[in-house]
Design a protein around this motif. Structure first.
Motif, PDB file in Angstrom:
ATOM      1  N   GLY A 174       0.818  -1.216   0.000  1.00  0.00           N
ATOM      2  CA  GLY A 174       0.000   0.000   0.000  1.00  0.00           C
ATOM      3  C   GLY A 174       0.846   1.256   0.000  1.00  0.00           C
ATOM      4  O   GLY A 174       1.979   1.276  -0.517  1.00  0.00           O
ATOM      5  N   ILE A 179      -2.765  -9.184  -0.095  1.00  0.00           N
ATOM      6  CA  ILE A 179      -4.022  -9.895  -0.339  1.00  0.00           C
ATOM      7  C   ILE A 179      -4.603  -9.412  -1.672  1.00  0.00           C
ATOM      8  O   ILE A 179      -5.337 -10.127  -2.326  1.00  0.00           O
ATOM      9  CB  ILE A 179      -5.107  -9.752   0.775  1.00  0.00           C
ATOM     10  N   ASN A 180      -4.276  -8.205  -2.037  1.00  0.00           N
ATOM     11  CA  ASN A 180      -4.636  -7.686  -3.350  1.00  0.00           C
ATOM     12  C   ASN A 180      -3.449  -7.982  -4.289  1.00  0.00           C
ATOM     13  O   ASN A 180      -2.512  -7.195  -4.407  1.00  0.00           O
ATOM     14  CB  ASN A 180      -4.897  -6.182  -3.203  1.00  0.00           C
ATOM     15  N   VAL A 218       0.408 -14.081  -0.317  1.00  0.00           N
ATOM     16  CA  VAL A 218       1.250 -14.188   0.875  1.00  0.00           C
ATOM     17  C   VAL A 218       1.841 -15.591   0.963  1.00  0.00           C
ATOM     18  O   VAL A 218       3.056 -15.755   1.182  1.00  0.00           O
ATOM     19  CB  VAL A 218       0.417 -13.849   2.140  1.00  0.00           C
ATOM     20  N   ALA A 264      -3.686  -6.570  10.759  1.00  0.00           N
ATOM     21  CA  ALA A 264      -3.158  -7.814  10.172  1.00  0.00           C
ATOM     22  C   ALA A 264      -1.725  -8.099  10.626  1.00  0.00           C
ATOM     23  O   ALA A 264      -1.156  -9.133  10.269  1.00  0.00           O
ATOM     24  CB  ALA A 264      -3.215  -7.710   8.641  1.00  0.00           C
TER      25      ALA A 264
HETATM   26  N1  LIG Z   1       1.129   5.594   4.992  1.00  0.00           N
HETATM   27  C1  LIG Z   1       2.068   6.123   5.738  1.00  0.00           C
HETATM   28  O1  LIG Z   1       2.431   7.316   5.610  1.00  0.00           O
HETATM   29  C2  LIG Z   1       2.765   5.283   6.784  1.00  0.00           C
HETATM   30  C3  LIG Z   1       3.946   5.790   7.317  1.00  0.00           C
HETATM   31  C4  LIG Z   1       4.643   5.014   8.206  1.00  0.00           C
HETATM   32  C5  LIG Z   1       4.153   3.778   8.602  1.00  0.00           C
HETATM   33  N2  LIG Z   1       2.985   3.306   8.118  1.00  0.00           N
HETATM   34  C6  LIG Z   1       2.509   1.996   8.593  1.00  0.00           C
HETATM   35  O2  LIG Z   1       2.653   1.071   7.515  1.00  0.00           O
HETATM   36  C7  LIG Z   1       1.592   0.123   7.556  1.00  0.00           C
HETATM   37  C8  LIG Z   1       0.846   0.175   6.231  1.00  0.00           C
HETATM   38  O3  LIG Z   1       0.332   1.476   6.057  1.00  0.00           O
HETATM   39  P1  LIG Z   1      -0.158   1.972   4.623  1.00  0.00           P
HETATM   40  O4  LIG Z   1      -0.444   3.411   4.792  1.00  0.00           O
HETATM   41  O5  LIG Z   1       0.801   1.530   3.572  1.00  0.00           O
HETATM   42  O6  LIG Z   1      -1.535   1.154   4.508  1.00  0.00           O
HETATM   43  P2  LIG Z   1      -2.366   0.817   3.179  1.00  0.00           P
HETATM   44  O7  LIG Z   1      -3.749   0.540   3.604  1.00  0.00           O
HETATM   45  O8  LIG Z   1      -2.100   1.844   2.140  1.00  0.00           O
HETATM   46  O9  LIG Z   1      -1.660  -0.555   2.685  1.00  0.00           O
HETATM   47  C9  LIG Z   1      -1.765  -1.766   3.411  1.00  0.00           C
HETATM   48  C10 LIG Z   1      -1.657  -2.930   2.432  1.00  0.00           C
HETATM   49  O10 LIG Z   1      -1.697  -4.149   3.174  1.00  0.00           O
HETATM   50  C11 LIG Z   1      -2.531  -5.072   2.490  1.00  0.00           C
HETATM   51  N3  LIG Z   1      -3.032  -6.043   3.437  1.00  0.00           N
HETATM   52  C12 LIG Z   1      -3.944  -5.838   4.418  1.00  0.00           C
HETATM   53  N4  LIG Z   1      -4.133  -6.977   5.124  1.00  0.00           N
HETATM   54  C13 LIG Z   1      -3.328  -7.907   4.559  1.00  0.00           C
HETATM   55  C14 LIG Z   1      -3.072  -9.278   4.834  1.00  0.00           C
HETATM   56  N5  LIG Z   1      -3.697  -9.918   5.829  1.00  0.00           N
HETATM   57  N6  LIG Z   1      -2.182  -9.937   4.069  1.00  0.00           N
HETATM   58  C15 LIG Z   1      -1.550  -9.303   3.051  1.00  0.00           C
HETATM   59  N7  LIG Z   1      -1.739  -7.993   2.740  1.00  0.00           N
HETATM   60  C16 LIG Z   1      -2.625  -7.319   3.492  1.00  0.00           C
HETATM   61  C17 LIG Z   1      -3.620  -4.219   1.841  1.00  0.00           C
HETATM   62  O11 LIG Z   1      -4.239  -4.869   0.775  1.00  0.00           O
HETATM   63  C18 LIG Z   1      -2.814  -2.983   1.433  1.00  0.00           C
HETATM   64  O12 LIG Z   1      -2.304  -3.080   0.125  1.00  0.00           O
HETATM   65  C19 LIG Z   1       0.734   0.478   8.768  1.00  0.00           C
HETATM   66  O13 LIG Z   1       1.145  -0.292   9.867  1.00  0.00           O
HETATM   67  C20 LIG Z   1       1.058   1.946   9.021  1.00  0.00           C
HETATM   68  O14 LIG Z   1       0.947   2.263  10.398  1.00  0.00           O
HETATM   69  C21 LIG Z   1       2.289   4.020   7.185  1.00  0.00           C
END
Ligand SMILES: NC(=O)c1ccc[n+]([C@@H]2O[C@H](COP(=O)([O-])OP(=O)(O)OC[C@H]3O[C@@H](n4cnc5c(N)ncnc54)[C@H](O)[C@@H]3O)[C@@H](O)[C@H]2O)c1
Length: 363
Positions: free
Chosen positions: A12, A36-37, A56, A76
């Motif tokens: 993501g 998962i996507n 996965v 997750a």
């Molecule tokens: N976005 C940010 O700026 C940012 C910055 C630092 C840390 N984070 C951390 O990074 C992590 C992800 O954040 P994000 O913003 O990229 O989220 P997001 O929702 O954009 O992406 C998450 C991804 O994980 C996938 N996913 C969800 N459940 C899953 C599973 N069971 N198995 C496999 N894939 C799965 C989703 O399909 C999605 O593509 C979080 O823990 C967040 O706290 C995010």
């Protein structure tokens, strides 16, 4: 240098920075991505020229992958980390380690049982800004620390994140989402926390997404969005710490540390850069400190690179699972303290991470 092959699960928003990080850190390469996507994983693999993408379980079957970076949503984290451990891979998890301390403990216990390693984000405290603060404290520039204050005040992510719902569910909210940066920074500067107290509330029970593609969708808020807490560190000093998604604007600093001889103004712990300011009984007003390293841009991956170096050299690494678990317990206890209306003592502990030294990095 032999590069460790790693796999990334979760492709993501934050994945771009991790998927491009091997250009900066030379001891690993990304051998595959999964989500998962599966389509999203494939798109990211194509964009970053990664040789494998898939589900996965397909990624976990790949024998050449030694470590999995878990970039899934917080809900997750536990399940994906435990699956990766059971497939024989070390894990580096985005924050938080899990959504509850109990689940975090299960991840750590599984790693110990299998003789594998767990590391956790955030690694921003290894950046130039926070490492400079640590050096100034170690040099006694403000004398002995006597207290601190920390403020993470903002309006929430529904105006910019493409899929912001998870920010208002268990495992996120202002405390669990951004608290890890502040708490990890404070623990790196002042040591582990021994007890906490807090008062919290949900200010607006339903919020509307204004970013695309889900503009207009309502989110049911399941976590407090104004969290006002007190932390006591093992050394006996205390800090006031407020996190909120209900604040329009503020002029308060992110973190200040007060010492017997002066004050240290700590930069945003969600960033790697400075500036760092301090004043003491010998300065005329505030001085800007020279930064101790060049890790000033978005260096996410530095904690992972240090972990891989630590595993190879058989020494502790700085973004340890124990640190992530301690941060998780602090956050959970902060929320619980408000419900129970009393101070809560912590059960976990962690090493105060050392300063980052001798690192290979491509500017
Ligand atoms: N976005 C940010 O700026 C940012 C910055 C630092 C840390 N984070 C951390 O990074 C992590 C992800 O954040 P994000 O913003 O990229 O989220 P997001 O929702 O954009 O992406 C998450 C991804 O994980 C996938 N996913 C969800 N459940 C899953 C599973 N069971 N198995 C496999 N894939 C799965 C989703 O399909 C999605 O593509 C979080 O823990 C967040 O706290 C995010």
């Amino acid at each position: 240098m032999t590069k460790t092959k790693i796999g990334v699960i979760g492709t993501g928003s934050i994945s771009d920075v991790y998927l491009s990080s091997p250009q900066k850190f030379l001891n690993y390469e990304i051998a595959g991505v999964a989500d998962i996507n599966v389509e999203r994983a494939q798109e990211q693999a194509e964009k970053h020229q990664i040789p494998f993408s898939g589900s996965v379980s397909e990624l976990l079957e790949k024998e050449d992958i030694e470590l999995v970076v878990n970039l899934t949503i917080p809900a997750a984290h536990k399940e994906v980390s435990i699956k990766a451990l059971q497939a024989g891979k070390h894990v580096y998890s985005e924050k938080p380690l899990a959504t509850t301390c109990n689940d975090g403990l299960l991840v750590m216990e599984e790693a110990r049982r299998l003789g594998l390693h767990v590391g956790t984000a955030p690694d921003t405290f290894l950046g130039a800004g926070l490492q400079t603060c640590r050096a100034l404290l170690d040099q006694g520039v403000i004398g002995e620390p006597v207290g601190a204050s920390a403020f993470m005040l903002g309006r929430g992510p529904e105006s910019w994140h493409p899929n912001p719902e998870f920010f208002y569910k268990q495992g996120a909210g202002p405390l669990f989402d951004l608290g890890p940066y502040y708490l990890t920074a404070l623990i790196s500067l002042l040591g582990p926390v021994s007890q906490v107290a807090s008062m919290n509330r949900v200010t607006v029970p339903e919020r509307e997404i204004t970013s695309e593609p889900f503009a207009g969708t309502k989110i049911k808020v399941e976590v407090p969005t104004y969290v006002s807490s007190l932390l006591q560190f093992s050394t006996g000093i205390s800090a006031s710490f407020i996190t909120s998604f209900d604040v329009w604007d503020t002029k308060l600093p992110k973190i200040e540390i007060y010492g017997t001889k002066g004050t240290l103004l700590v930069p945003d712990p969600n960033e790697f850069n400075g500036p760092v300011y301090f004043m003491n009984n010998e300065t005329t007003g505030w001085q800007e400190a020279d930064l101790v390293s060049s890790y000033t841009d978005n260096c996410r991956g530095i904690g992972l690179a240090d972990m891989l170096r630590g595993i190879k050299e058989g020494r502790p690494y700085l973004c340890s699972g124990d640190l992530g678990l301690h941060v998780l317990e602090v956050m959970e206890a902060i929320l619980e303290s408000s419900d129970k209306k009393r101070f809560l003592e912590l059960e976990t502990n962690c090493r105060r991470p050392e300063r980052l030294t001798g690192f290979q990095y491509q500017d």
